[in-house]
Write a protein that holds these residues in place. Structure first.
Motif, PDB file in Angstrom:
ATOM      1  N   GLU A  44       0.831  -1.207   0.000  1.00  0.00           N
ATOM      2  CA  GLU A  44       0.000   0.000   0.000  1.00  0.00           C
ATOM      3  C   GLU A  44       0.861   1.251   0.000  1.00  0.00           C
ATOM      4  O   GLU A  44       0.565   2.227  -0.692  1.00  0.00           O
ATOM      5  N   GLU A  45       1.916   1.228   0.796  1.00  0.00           N
ATOM      6  CA  GLU A  45       2.798   2.389   0.896  1.00  0.00           C
ATOM      7  C   GLU A  45       3.502   2.669  -0.434  1.00  0.00           C
ATOM      8  O   GLU A  45       3.643   3.823  -0.856  1.00  0.00           O
ATOM      9  N   GLN A  46       3.961   1.606  -1.100  1.00  0.00           N
ATOM     10  CA  GLN A  46       4.637   1.774  -2.386  1.00  0.00           C
ATOM     11  C   GLN A  46       3.676   2.297  -3.450  1.00  0.00           C
ATOM     12  O   GLN A  46       4.027   3.178  -4.245  1.00  0.00           O
ATOM     13  N   LEU A  47       2.445   1.768  -3.462  1.00  0.00           N
ATOM     14  CA  LEU A  47       1.455   2.235  -4.430  1.00  0.00           C
ATOM     15  C   LEU A  47       1.063   3.674  -4.149  1.00  0.00           C
ATOM     16  O   LEU A  47       0.907   4.481  -5.076  1.00  0.00           O
ATOM     17  N   ALA A  48       0.903   4.012  -2.878  1.00  0.00           N
ATOM     18  CA  ALA A  48       0.554   5.384  -2.516  1.00  0.00           C
ATOM     19  C   ALA A  48       1.637   6.356  -2.973  1.00  0.00           C
ATOM     20  O   ALA A  48       1.348   7.438  -3.510  1.00  0.00           O
ATOM     21  N   ALA A  49       2.888   5.972  -2.785  1.00  0.00           N
ATOM     22  CA  ALA A  49       3.992   6.828  -3.220  1.00  0.00           C
ATOM     23  C   ALA A  49       4.028   6.933  -4.745  1.00  0.00           C
ATOM     24  O   ALA A  49       4.301   8.010  -5.299  1.00  0.00           O
ATOM     25  N   HIS A  50       3.739   5.835  -5.432  1.00  0.00           N
ATOM     26  CA  HIS A  50       3.742   5.840  -6.901  1.00  0.00           C
ATOM     27  C   HIS A  50       2.702   6.811  -7.449  1.00  0.00           C
ATOM     28  O   HIS A  50       2.970   7.570  -8.391  1.00  0.00           O
ATOM     29  N   TYR A  51       1.508   6.810  -6.854  1.00  0.00           N
ATOM     30  CA  TYR A  51       0.432   7.665  -7.345  1.00  0.00           C
ATOM     31  C   TYR A  51       0.418   9.042  -6.693  1.00  0.00           C
ATOM     32  O   TYR A  51      -0.337   9.921  -7.130  1.00  0.00           O
ATOM     33  N   GLY A  52       1.217   9.240  -5.663  1.00  0.00           N
ATOM     34  CA  GLY A  52       1.261  10.535  -5.001  1.00  0.00           C
ATOM     35  C   GLY A  52       0.031  10.829  -4.166  1.00  0.00           C
ATOM     36  O   GLY A  52      -0.441  11.971  -4.127  1.00  0.00           O
ATOM     37  N   VAL A  53      -0.510   9.788  -3.519  1.00  0.00           N
ATOM     38  CA  VAL A  53      -1.692   9.951  -2.671  1.00  0.00           C
ATOM     39  C   VAL A  53      -1.387   9.394  -1.294  1.00  0.00           C
ATOM     40  O   VAL A  53      -0.344   8.776  -1.065  1.00  0.00           O
ATOM     41  N   SER A  54      -2.309   9.604  -0.357  1.00  0.00           N
ATOM     42  CA  SER A  54      -2.125   9.084   0.989  1.00  0.00           C
ATOM     43  C   SER A  54      -2.407   7.588   1.022  1.00  0.00           C
ATOM     44  O   SER A  54      -3.061   7.031   0.130  1.00  0.00           O
ATOM     45  N   VAL A  55      -1.931   6.935   2.084  1.00  0.00           N
ATOM     46  CA  VAL A  55      -2.186   5.503   2.251  1.00  0.00           C
ATOM     47  C   VAL A  55      -3.680   5.250   2.419  1.00  0.00           C
ATOM     48  O   VAL A  55      -4.218   4.251   1.917  1.00  0.00           O
ATOM     49  N   LEU A  56      -4.400   6.142   3.097  1.00  0.00           N
ATOM     50  CA  LEU A  56      -5.846   5.991   3.262  1.00  0.00           C
ATOM     51  C   LEU A  56      -6.563   6.022   1.911  1.00  0.00           C
ATOM     52  O   LEU A  56      -7.487   5.236   1.663  1.00  0.00           O
ATOM     53  N   THR A  57      -6.144   6.940   1.033  1.00  0.00           N
ATOM     54  CA  THR A  57      -6.727   6.995  -0.310  1.00  0.00           C
ATOM     55  C   THR A  57      -6.430   5.721  -1.073  1.00  0.00           C
ATOM     56  O   THR A  57      -7.294   5.167  -1.762  1.00  0.00           O
ATOM     57  N   MET A  58      -5.210   5.217  -0.927  1.00  0.00           N
ATOM     58  CA  MET A  58      -4.832   3.987  -1.611  1.00  0.00           C
ATOM     59  C   MET A  58      -5.652   2.812  -1.113  1.00  0.00           C
ATOM     60  O   MET A  58      -6.091   1.962  -1.905  1.00  0.00           O
ATOM     61  N   ARG A  59      -5.903   2.761   0.185  1.00  0.00           N
ATOM     62  CA  ARG A  59      -6.707   1.666   0.740  1.00  0.00           C
ATOM     63  C   ARG A  59      -8.130   1.687   0.186  1.00  0.00           C
ATOM     64  O   ARG A  59      -8.722   0.644  -0.094  1.00  0.00           O
ATOM     65  N   GLN A  60      -8.683   2.886   0.034  1.00  0.00           N
ATOM     66  CA  GLN A  60     -10.032   2.995  -0.514  1.00  0.00           C
ATOM     67  C   GLN A  60     -10.073   2.535  -1.967  1.00  0.00           C
ATOM     68  O   GLN A  60     -11.022   1.876  -2.410  1.00  0.00           O
ATOM     69  N   ALA A  61      -9.022   2.883  -2.719  1.00  0.00           N
ATOM     70  CA  ALA A  61      -8.943   2.441  -4.117  1.00  0.00           C
ATOM     71  C   ALA A  61      -8.837   0.922  -4.197  1.00  0.00           C
ATOM     72  O   ALA A  61      -9.498   0.281  -5.032  1.00  0.00           O
ATOM     73  N   LEU A  62      -8.018   0.326  -3.329  1.00  0.00           N
ATOM     74  CA  LEU A  62      -7.864  -1.124  -3.325  1.00  0.00           C
ATOM     75  C   LEU A  62      -9.150  -1.815  -2.894  1.00  0.00           C
ATOM     76  O   LEU A  62      -9.490  -2.893  -3.398  1.00  0.00           O
ATOM     77  N   LYS A  63      -9.879  -1.200  -1.973  1.00  0.00           N
ATOM     78  CA  LYS A  63     -11.159  -1.764  -1.543  1.00  0.00           C
ATOM     79  C   LYS A  63     -12.134  -1.856  -2.715  1.00  0.00           C
ATOM     80  O   LYS A  63     -12.871  -2.842  -2.862  1.00  0.00           O
ATOM     81  N   GLU A  64     -12.132  -0.837  -3.577  1.00  0.00           N
ATOM     82  CA  GLU A  64     -12.990  -0.843  -4.757  1.00  0.00           C
ATOM     83  C   GLU A  64     -12.645  -2.017  -5.671  1.00  0.00           C
ATOM     84  O   GLU A  64     -13.532  -2.714  -6.175  1.00  0.00           O
TER      85      GLU A  64
END
Length: 256
Positions: A44-64
């Motif tokens: 999650e942290e690596q993906l968040a850094a790749h997209y330039g978003v927070s880890v919380l935003t990344m978690r919501q995207a992964l939940k979708e």
């Protein structure tokens, strides 16, 4: 040898929810990944850094994506792409270009034919004064089963069509080809989806009964000068696809 999974880059649009944009971009990367790539996603942290978003935003995207059945998440093991994920799940459209690209990624595409011809009367409103367009016809199949899922006709301006590589059309949706390979600046796409019945050509290509229900999608693509550069007409099998549209009540008035 299995290569690591590498998501595409994304230019974020601040007018749309970040989690949604990230989920659609990651969805396109998952469905369009190379066959030999790893099923394990970065953290999650690596993906968040790749997209330039927070880890919380990344978690919501992964939940979708997890709810769609494309990925599974396991505590202490990581997040994995589902190898048998279906590509016919409902599409949620919020208006981003990356969402349009994601709709058509991850399928096997065959170019049925292409060539110039007189402008069809039903497209005259989009191309006023243009005597002819170049039409590209493609059939898409599910990458796992080989079953036909949809077929598309794209009516493109001749000067732009001359720069399209057919090999690119076998790999990418037309929107991505226009934007990334041809270099067309796309300002917006208007979408219309309606229920209709399969005509003889559609019934044969999609292997469905004549007059069976299908979804007919029309997408009109405009460049940054406000000109229509492509009109896509896509027929989807009614038993494989549905579309849902989310309207932000803060941005647009309701029909009432």
């Amino acid at each position: 040898m299995t290569s690591s999974f590498a998501p595409d880059s994304l230019v974020l649009n601040r007018k749309l929810p970040l989690w949604y944009q990230v989920s659609q971009s990651l969805r396109a990367s998952i469905l369009g990944r190379a066959p030999e790539s790893s099923l394990r996603l970065p953290t999650e942290e690596q993906l968040a850094a790749h997209y330039g978003v927070s880890v919380l935003t990344m978690r919501q995207a992964l939940k979708e994506l997890e709810e769609e059945g494309l990925i599974s998440r396991h505590r202490r093991r990581g997040t994995f792409i589902e190898p048998g994920a279906r590509r016919g799940a409902p599409r949620r459209l919020l208006g981003s270009i990356d969402a349009i690209v994601a709709q058509q990624s991850g399928e096997l595409t065959t170019v049925l034919g292409h060539g110039p011809g007189p402008l069809p009367a039903e497209l005259a409103e989009f191309y006023p004064g243009l005597p002819e367009v170049v039409t590209f016809r493609r059939l898409r199949r599910d990458a796992d089963s080989g079953e036909p899922t949809n077929w598309a006709e794209n009516a493109v301006r001749p000067e732009i069509a001359a720069r399209i590589d057919l090999d690119d059309l076998c790999r990418w949706p037309m929107t991505k080809v226009l934007r990334d390979a041809v270099g067309v600046g796309i300002s917006r796409i208007t979408d219309t989806v309606e229920a209709t019945l399969a005509d003889p050509v559609t019934a044969e290509l999609l292997q469905v009964p004549l007059l069976s229900p299908i979804l007919h999608y029309t997408g009109v693509t405009y460049d940054t000068a406000g000109r229509v550069v492509d009109v896509a007409r896509i027929r989807y099998r009614g038993d494989r696809f549905s579309f849902s549209v989310t309207v932000d009540a803060g941005c647009a008035p309701g029909p009432g």
